[in-house]
Scaffold this active site. Sequence first.
Site, mmCIF file in Angstrom:
data_model
loop_
_atom_site.group_PDB
_atom_site.id
_atom_site.type_symbol
_atom_site.label_atom_id
_atom_site.label_comp_id
_atom_site.label_asym_id
_atom_site.label_seq_id
_atom_site.Cartn_x
_atom_site.Cartn_y
_atom_site.Cartn_z
ATOM 1 N N ASP A 73 -5.915 -0.369 -2.535
ATOM 2 C CA ASP A 73 -6.273 -1.496 -3.202
ATOM 3 C C ASP A 73 -7.471 -1.887 -2.952
ATOM 4 O O ASP A 73 -7.977 -1.748 -1.775
ATOM 5 C CB ASP A 73 -5.302 -2.695 -3.474
ATOM 6 N N ARG A 75 -4.581 0.351 -7.249
ATOM 7 C CA ARG A 75 -3.414 0.919 -6.726
ATOM 8 C C ARG A 75 -2.759 1.981 -7.651
ATOM 9 O O ARG A 75 -2.061 3.141 -7.199
ATOM 10 C CB ARG A 75 -2.054 -0.165 -6.267
ATOM 11 N N ASP A 116 0.247 3.837 4.223
ATOM 12 C CA ASP A 116 -0.667 4.479 3.471
ATOM 13 C C ASP A 116 -1.770 4.998 4.132
ATOM 14 O O ASP A 116 -2.103 6.154 4.317
ATOM 15 C CB ASP A 116 -1.309 3.551 2.352
ATOM 16 N N THR A 140 -1.875 -3.131 12.507
ATOM 17 C CA THR A 140 -0.778 -3.203 11.452
ATOM 18 C C THR A 140 0.368 -2.534 12.027
ATOM 19 O O THR A 140 1.390 -2.906 12.335
ATOM 20 C CB THR A 140 -1.117 -2.762 10.069
ATOM 21 N N LEU A 141 0.147 -1.199 12.334
ATOM 22 C CA LEU A 141 1.305 -0.318 12.532
ATOM 23 C C LEU A 141 1.757 -0.604 13.992
ATOM 24 O O LEU A 141 3.034 -0.563 14.399
ATOM 25 C CB LEU A 141 0.890 0.956 12.351
ATOM 26 N N ASP A 161 -5.670 2.652 10.145
ATOM 27 C CA ASP A 161 -7.025 2.399 10.384
ATOM 28 C C ASP A 161 -7.285 1.850 11.757
ATOM 29 O O ASP A 161 -7.518 2.653 12.734
ATOM 30 C CB ASP A 161 -7.228 1.371 9.235
ATOM 31 N N THR A 162 -7.567 0.739 11.953
ATOM 32 C CA THR A 162 -7.702 0.140 13.457
ATOM 33 C C THR A 162 -6.268 0.446 14.401
ATOM 34 O O THR A 162 -6.526 0.243 15.532
ATOM 35 C CB THR A 162 -7.871 -1.293 13.559
ATOM 36 N N GLY A 214 0.854 -1.132 -0.111
ATOM 37 C CA GLY A 214 -0.110 -0.062 -0.094
ATOM 38 C C GLY A 214 0.844 1.203 -0.069
ATOM 39 O O GLY A 214 0.361 2.434 -0.492
ATOM 40 N N LYS A 272 -7.666 7.378 9.841
ATOM 41 C CA LYS A 272 -9.050 7.326 10.017
ATOM 42 C C LYS A 272 -9.330 7.161 11.486
ATOM 43 O O LYS A 272 -9.361 5.927 12.053
ATOM 44 C CB LYS A 272 -9.653 5.972 9.447
#
Length: 201
Positions: free
Chosen positions: A166, A172, A107, A114-115, A110-111, A51, A138
Amino acid sequence: MTSNETKSDPLAGATTLLDPVELHKAVSHVGRQINDYYGEKELTVVAVLHGAIVFTADLIRELRMPVRIETVTASSYHRDARRPGDLVVRMEEKQHLRGRHVLLVDDILDTGGTLSRLREEIAAFEPASLRIAVLLDKPSRREVDVHADFAGHEIPDLFVVGYGLDLDGRYRNLPQILALQPLESDDDASASDTAAENGAN
Ligand code: 5GP
Ligand code: MG
């Protein structure tokens, strides 16, 4: 006729959230913040594939300090993308991060699953510092305590594609960010659920 041609167009009804000019401004803004923060210190940019490839490619050209680039792949299994335990992280040379100023670039935040997981994995290699830059944030979706040190735009709870983001591996390459119509109009969360269902990364 391929199966794609029989399906309705996922971009039907999509609206432009950020056009190429707005994206360029956002990337320049993030780049300036990073330049101001690090000064002339060498920076190791770790791009989260796939992403972040477009954002990272543009962002690094705004940076004025010496820059190294690494990549990490964080992929989620379908339908379980929200559970950190299901995230598969692959990175070639984590040892390169020891003692370096590391900037994790993604990119979208969100929740936060991942990071936060990537931050944990990278922190284990004892970088000199570790910060996070994202193009989009977000905040209303956050489930895990993670914030972006450098961010381009806050956006509402919409599922977006383009500029690296994506839908099932596609779009993308779009030069703008589009917000897709929710799949189920009666369910606010449905647009974002698409990320999990498609294993977007
Ligand atoms: P997280 O929920 O862990 O913060 O984000 C997981 C990943 O889901 C992001 O890195 C991104 O790849 C994907 N994602 C989250 N929101 C969206 C979205 O609106 N559109 C797309 N295409 N991917 C998203
Ligand atoms: Mg991602």
